[in-house]
Scaffold this motif. Structure first.
Motif, short mmCIF file in Angstrom:
data_model
loop_
_atom_site.label_atom_id
_atom_site.label_comp_id
_atom_site.label_asym_id
_atom_site.label_seq_id
_atom_site.Cartn_x
_atom_site.Cartn_y
_atom_site.Cartn_z
N UNK A 1 0.79 -1.23 0.00
CA UNK A 1 0.00 0.00 0.00
C UNK A 1 0.83 1.28 0.00
N UNK A 2 2.10 1.17 0.37
CA UNK A 2 2.97 2.35 0.40
C UNK A 2 4.20 2.08 -0.45
N UNK A 3 4.95 3.14 -0.72
CA UNK A 3 6.12 3.02 -1.58
C UNK A 3 7.43 2.91 -0.80
N UNK A 4 7.49 3.62 0.32
CA UNK A 4 8.70 3.63 1.15
C UNK A 4 8.32 3.45 2.61
N UNK A 5 9.24 2.87 3.37
CA UNK A 5 9.12 2.83 4.82
C UNK A 5 10.41 3.38 5.39
N UNK A 6 10.28 4.34 6.28
CA UNK A 6 11.45 4.97 6.91
C UNK A 6 11.41 4.70 8.40
N UNK A 7 12.59 4.62 9.00
CA UNK A 7 12.71 4.48 10.45
C UNK A 7 13.32 5.76 10.98
N UNK A 8 12.59 6.38 11.90
CA UNK A 8 13.08 7.59 12.57
C UNK A 8 13.47 7.19 13.99
N UNK A 9 14.63 7.65 14.44
CA UNK A 9 15.10 7.39 15.80
C UNK A 9 15.54 8.70 16.41
N UNK A 10 14.85 9.09 17.49
CA UNK A 10 15.11 10.38 18.13
C UNK A 10 15.08 10.21 19.65
N UNK A 11 15.54 11.23 20.36
CA UNK A 11 15.58 11.16 21.83
C UNK A 11 14.28 11.60 22.49
N UNK A 12 13.58 12.57 21.88
CA UNK A 12 12.38 13.13 22.51
C UNK A 12 11.24 13.19 21.51
N UNK A 13 10.00 13.17 22.00
CA UNK A 13 8.84 13.29 21.12
C UNK A 13 8.89 14.58 20.31
N UNK A 14 9.38 15.65 20.93
CA UNK A 14 9.48 16.92 20.22
C UNK A 14 10.40 16.79 19.01
N UNK A 15 11.45 15.99 19.15
CA UNK A 15 12.36 15.76 18.03
C UNK A 15 11.66 15.00 16.91
N UNK A 16 10.79 14.08 17.28
CA UNK A 16 10.06 13.31 16.28
C UNK A 16 9.15 14.23 15.48
N UNK A 17 8.49 15.14 16.15
CA UNK A 17 7.63 16.10 15.45
C UNK A 17 8.45 16.91 14.46
N UNK A 18 9.65 17.28 14.85
CA UNK A 18 10.52 18.06 13.95
C UNK A 18 10.92 17.23 12.73
N UNK A 19 11.31 15.98 12.95
CA UNK A 19 11.75 15.13 11.85
C UNK A 19 10.61 14.87 10.88
N UNK A 20 9.44 14.50 11.40
CA UNK A 20 8.32 14.11 10.53
C UNK A 20 7.60 15.33 9.96
N UNK A 21 7.13 16.21 10.81
CA UNK A 21 6.31 17.33 10.34
C UNK A 21 7.13 18.43 9.67
N UNK A 22 8.30 18.72 10.21
CA UNK A 22 9.07 19.85 9.69
C UNK A 22 10.03 19.48 8.57
N UNK A 23 10.43 18.22 8.49
CA UNK A 23 11.41 17.85 7.46
C UNK A 23 10.85 16.87 6.44
N UNK A 24 10.48 15.69 6.92
CA UNK A 24 10.07 14.62 6.01
C UNK A 24 8.86 15.01 5.18
N UNK A 25 7.86 15.57 5.80
CA UNK A 25 6.63 15.89 5.07
C UNK A 25 6.83 16.96 4.01
N UNK A 26 7.96 17.66 4.06
CA UNK A 26 8.23 18.72 3.09
C UNK A 26 9.10 18.26 1.92
N UNK A 27 9.48 16.98 1.91
CA UNK A 27 10.27 16.46 0.79
C UNK A 27 9.37 16.41 -0.44
#
Length: 93
Positions: free
Chosen positions: A37-63
């Protein structure tokens, strides 16, 4: 460490370029091109939930080329070694 598995839908003609861009993002450790159903699967590894929001919402979603994402946060990791030990507990044979 917080681990998230991100399922990514991509414009079909851009899968290799998007995969290369995503794996270069800080906080992303691996990217797989997959079937289903999807084309790619990525693994994100961060120290804090706030970091996860930055990786997914601020970086990945803008690719450019990413159409949609779904993120699953891992609660616990199981490996084959962990499962072998668990099944051996109490087994005296």
């Amino acid at each position: 460490m917080i681990t998230a598995i991100v399922s990514i839908q991509v414009e079909p003609s851009r899968i290799p370029e998007v995969a290369a861009a995503v794996v270069d993002l800080p906080g992303i450790s691996r990217v797989w091109s997959v079937t289903g159903d999807v084309d790619l699967i990525a693994v994100a590894e961060v120290r804090r939930h706030e970091d996860l929001a930055e990786v997914i919402a601020d970086r990945l979603s803008k690719v450019e080329g990413i159409l949609d994402t779904t993120t699953n946060i891992a609660f616990k990791t199981y490996s084959s070694q962990d499962l072998d030990v668990a099944f051996d507990l109490g087994n005296d044979s």
